[in-house]
Scaffold this motif. Structure first.
Motif, PDB file in Angstrom:
ATOM      1  N   UNK A  99      12.328  -9.266  -6.357  1.00 16.93           N
ATOM      2  CA  UNK A  99      11.148 -10.138  -6.503  1.00 16.93           C
ATOM      3  C   UNK A  99      10.510 -10.491  -5.165  1.00 16.93           C
ATOM      4  N   UNK A 100      10.984  -9.872  -4.084  1.00 15.33           N
ATOM      5  CA  UNK A 100      10.310 -10.026  -2.793  1.00 15.33           C
ATOM      6  C   UNK A 100       9.613  -8.720  -2.436  1.00 15.33           C
ATOM      7  N   UNK A 101       8.612  -8.816  -1.550  1.00 13.24           N
ATOM      8  CA  UNK A 101       7.874  -7.629  -1.138  1.00 13.24           C
ATOM      9  C   UNK A 101       8.765  -6.754  -0.252  1.00 13.24           C
ATOM     10  N   UNK A 102       9.046  -5.551  -0.718  1.00 13.93           N
ATOM     11  CA  UNK A 102       9.939  -4.629  -0.001  1.00 13.93           C
ATOM     12  C   UNK A 102       9.404  -4.293   1.380  1.00 13.93           C
ATOM     13  N   UNK A 103       8.132  -3.954   1.446  1.00 16.60           N
ATOM     14  CA  UNK A 103       7.539  -3.474   2.700  1.00 16.60           C
ATOM     15  C   UNK A 103       7.518  -4.569   3.771  1.00 16.60           C
ATOM     16  N   UNK A 104       7.150  -5.780   3.380  1.00 15.76           N
ATOM     17  CA  UNK A 104       7.075  -6.868   4.353  1.00 15.76           C
ATOM     18  C   UNK A 104       8.464  -7.325   4.809  1.00 15.76           C
ATOM     19  N   UNK A 105       9.463  -7.119   3.945  1.00 14.92           N
ATOM     20  CA  UNK A 105      10.836  -7.509   4.308  1.00 14.92           C
ATOM     21  C   UNK A 105      11.406  -6.598   5.385  1.00 14.92           C
ATOM     22  N   UNK A 106      11.175  -5.294   5.222  1.00 13.69           N
ATOM     23  CA  UNK A 106      11.856  -4.327   6.098  1.00 13.69           C
ATOM     24  C   UNK A 106      10.965  -3.693   7.171  1.00 13.69           C
ATOM     25  N   UNK A 107       9.671  -3.965   7.113  1.00 19.17           N
ATOM     26  CA  UNK A 107       8.768  -3.342   8.091  1.00 19.17           C
ATOM     27  C   UNK A 107       7.817  -4.385   8.678  1.00 19.17           C
ATOM     28  N   UNK A 108       8.404  -5.310   9.479  1.00 17.53           N
ATOM     29  CA  UNK A 108       7.574  -6.389  10.037  1.00 17.53           C
ATOM     30  C   UNK A 108       6.685  -5.879  11.182  1.00 17.53           C
ATOM     31  N   UNK A 109       5.604  -6.605  11.398  1.00 15.17           N
ATOM     32  CA  UNK A 109       4.756  -6.339  12.573  1.00 15.17           C
ATOM     33  C   UNK A 109       4.214  -4.924  12.615  1.00 15.17           C
ATOM     34  N   UNK A 110       4.310  -4.334  13.805  1.00 15.70           N
ATOM     35  CA  UNK A 110       3.757  -2.995  14.019  1.00 15.70           C
ATOM     36  C   UNK A 110       4.465  -1.926  13.193  1.00 15.70           C
ATOM     37  N   UNK A 111       5.676  -2.225  12.722  1.00 11.90           N
ATOM     38  CA  UNK A 111       6.415  -1.228  11.949  1.00 11.90           C
ATOM     39  C   UNK A 111       5.766  -0.976  10.582  1.00 11.90           C
ATOM     40  N   UNK A 112       4.841  -1.859  10.176  1.00 11.89           N
ATOM     41  CA  UNK A 112       4.172  -1.684   8.883  1.00 11.89           C
ATOM     42  C   UNK A 112       3.318  -0.426   8.865  1.00 11.89           C
ATOM     43  N   UNK A 113       3.022   0.112  10.066  1.00 13.79           N
ATOM     44  CA  UNK A 113       2.239   1.361  10.119  1.00 13.79           C
ATOM     45  C   UNK A 113       2.980   2.493   9.420  1.00 13.79           C
ATOM     46  N   UNK A 114       4.317   2.442   9.428  1.00 16.54           N
ATOM     47  CA  UNK A 114       5.096   3.449   8.705  1.00 16.54           C
ATOM     48  C   UNK A 114       4.773   3.410   7.219  1.00 16.54           C
ATOM     49  N   UNK A 115       4.594   2.191   6.690  1.00 18.64           N
ATOM     50  CA  UNK A 115       4.295   2.018   5.271  1.00 18.64           C
ATOM     51  C   UNK A 115       2.922   2.604   4.952  1.00 18.64           C
ATOM     52  N   UNK A 116       1.967   2.374   5.841  1.00 19.21           N
ATOM     53  CA  UNK A 116       0.611   2.892   5.609  1.00 19.21           C
ATOM     54  C   UNK A 116       0.622   4.418   5.571  1.00 19.21           C
ATOM     55  N   UNK A 117       1.396   5.038   6.443  1.00 20.87           N
ATOM     56  CA  UNK A 117       1.483   6.499   6.422  1.00 20.87           C
ATOM     57  C   UNK A 117       2.167   6.987   5.139  1.00 20.87           C
ATOM     58  N   UNK A 118       3.235   6.263   4.699  1.00 23.12           N
ATOM     59  CA  UNK A 118       3.926   6.629   3.476  1.00 23.12           C
ATOM     60  C   UNK A 118       2.996   6.521   2.269  1.00 23.12           C
TER      61      UNK A 118
END
Length: 527
Positions: free
Chosen positions: A70-89
């Protein structure tokens, strides 16, 4: 983890009857299977909310299931600049499911894990995406092992071309810090006294480096580190001395690895961290491989430096021989030859007189005899300088005694000679080596020590001849001047040439002691 009994449905989905008993059995079966796999298995809704995670996911990420679901997976494990990995995925997912897609995940403890993700999209009856099932294979250790193998290969290539020991040790230290993920360390080299001196370091404060610049033989540190096995240290270590050192420096973990060559420790690699809680097995294996590379580099570069030093020594020896030959040639030309030529001229002049017994002829004859006599004296002096006749006729004790008397006569210095009376003669090669060592050492005393007294000892003990030349002069630092002093190197070379060894013990203001040991031959002839 318990899988949801029904997958998430869109609002327009038709009602589904409750699961039958066989369906519940199948649900429990797959729950056990998914929880038993070592791969992360998780469900993520289209808006990023975690729907479930298996036991492996809890272990790898460091989060319990109820902390993630029930928590956001991407925001939990990919904080800050690491969220760019999520955008590419997400761009990849628009093209379809992904397979072995590499991403770095930040765990609860702040560690980085490398995962290969494979996705399986779940759609409802209308074709709407309702869930993405993710399968994450943790390849952190494999990627690290591959990285370490490349680093070790690159290190080996770099060291093979390195000729400077300091640069080589710096390169090895950088590789060790990278491999272990530690922040500071140093390489200690074994010194002549059985202790260790800090050769290179990185990440240490100057104050700490100065306080740990050397480990003296017999100290607590040496006793602790003299084991031939690697030591990995944490705050639970029993040694009080090392605990105090760790606490003083603020280290959380440390490693001390011996660098061994042919069964002997020749150096030590010490590393430490302020933040790590442990040193993983892969890091330990890499460090132990690097210490082997350090040992190879030390031995190879040392051998090359020794070869270059020997070549330089040989060059200097040849130059010295040429200088000595020139000096002898000059002395023969200006001394012996002049005396012989002068005497010959006087004798030839005598021949011109009809009465060779006249006063003038006799005067010329006497002058000629005097010049020839001086030439003979000069010849004997030259011969004595090349090899003293007394050494061949009376042996090493008499020759050294003669040498000391001559030095005391020329210089304002008192020289004591301590020796054992022995009728046996040594081999000519050994007698020559001992004589030249004492001669060179006394020359250094007279030229450099500024001492008013010296002592020469020749003692036979345990089948070896021990020679010691000591003065009470100004002294010097052997490590700083020995390479520049041909005489000191010559002493070492002469000793090593016949299986002996020489030790130069000196320090500024504390005089100098040159100790040389020579092996005695049992077949030495008697006098």
């Amino acid at each position: 983890m318990t899988l949801p009994e029904d997958p998430p449905r869109s609002e327009n989905a038709t009602h589904t009857p409750p699961p039958r008993k066989s369906q519940r059995f199948e649900h429990d079966y797959w729950t056990r299977v998914i929880n038993g796999t070592p791969t992360i298995v998780c469900g993520i809704s289209p808006d990023g909310i975690t729907t479930f995670i298996n036991a492996a996911g809890e272990e790898i990420t460091g989060y319990a299931a109820d902390e993630i679901v029930d928590r956001n997976w991407w925001q939990t494990f990919y904080p800050g600049d690491e969220y760019r990995q999520v955008e590419r995925l997400q761009r990849k997912l628009k093209e379809g499911d992904v397979r072995d897609y590499e991403m770095t995940l930040t765990t609860r403890q702040g560690k980085k894990c490398t995962l290969l993700w494979t996705s399986l999209k779940q759609h409802d009856a209308s074709g709407q995406l309702v869930e993405i099932i993710g399968f994450g294979n943790d390849v952190t250790q494999r990627k690290r092992a591959e990285s370490l193998m490349r680093a070790q290969r690159d290190l080996g290539m770099a060291l093979s071309a390195e000729t400077d020991l300091t640069h080589a040790l710096e390169t090895c230290l950088d590789a060790a810090l990278t491999a272990s993920d530690m922040e500071c360390g140093g390489v200690y080299l074994l010194n002549r006294n059985g202790g260790y001196d800090l050769s290179v370091h990185k990440g240490l404060t100057e104050e700490f480096a100065k306080s740990e610049v050397s480990y003296v033989a017999g100290s607590p540190h040496i006793k602790f580190f003299e084991t031939s096995e690697p030591i990995y240290i944490d705050n639970q270590l029993d040694s009080t001395e090392i605990q105090n050192l760790m606490k003083k420096a603020g280290f959380s973990v440390a490693a001390c690895l011996p660098v061994i060559h042919e069964g002997e420790t020749i150096a030590r690699l010490n590393l430490a961290s302020f933040r790590l809680n442990e040193i993983p097995r892969a890091s330990r294996d890499a460090l132990e491989t690097i210490t082997a590379q350090i040992g190879t580099a030390i031995v190879r570069i040392g051998a090359e430096e020794k070869l270059r030093a020997e070549q330089q020594f040989l060059k200097q020896l040849i130059e010295l021989q040429e200088r000595e030959r020139k000096i002898i040639a000059y002395e023969i030309h200006d001394g012996l030859a002049q005396h012989i030529a002068g005497g010959l001229m006087q004798m030839q002049a005598v021949q011109q007189f009809p009465d060779r017994h006249c006063e003038q002829a006799e005067k010329l004859f006497d002058t000629g005899l005097q010049l020839l006599g001086e030439g003979l004296t000069e010849a004997r002096s030259l011969i004595a300088g090349l090899r003293p006749i007394i050494l061949d006729e009376m042996g090493i004790i008499a020759a050294v005694n003669h040498l000391i008397n001559e030095a005391a006569r020329r210089e304002d210095i008192e020289i004591e000679f301590v020796h054992q009376k022995d009728s046996r003669r040594l081999l000519p090669t050994l007698e020559t080596a001992v004589f030249r060592v004492v001669q060179e050492a006394l020359t250094n005393v007279c030229r450099h020590s500024q001492s008013k007294k010296a002592c020469v000892e020749l003692i036979v003990k345990n089948g070896r001849l021990h020679a010691k030349i000591e003065d009470w002069g100004i002294g010097f630092d052997p490590d700083r001047v020995e390479q520049k002093r041909f005489g000191l190197r010559g002493i070492r070379e002469r000793a090593e040439l016949i299986g002996g060894r020489a030790i130069v013990d000196s320090s500024p203001g504390n005089g100098t002691r040159i100790k040389v040991e020579f092996p005695l031959s049992e077949n030495a002839p008697d006098a």
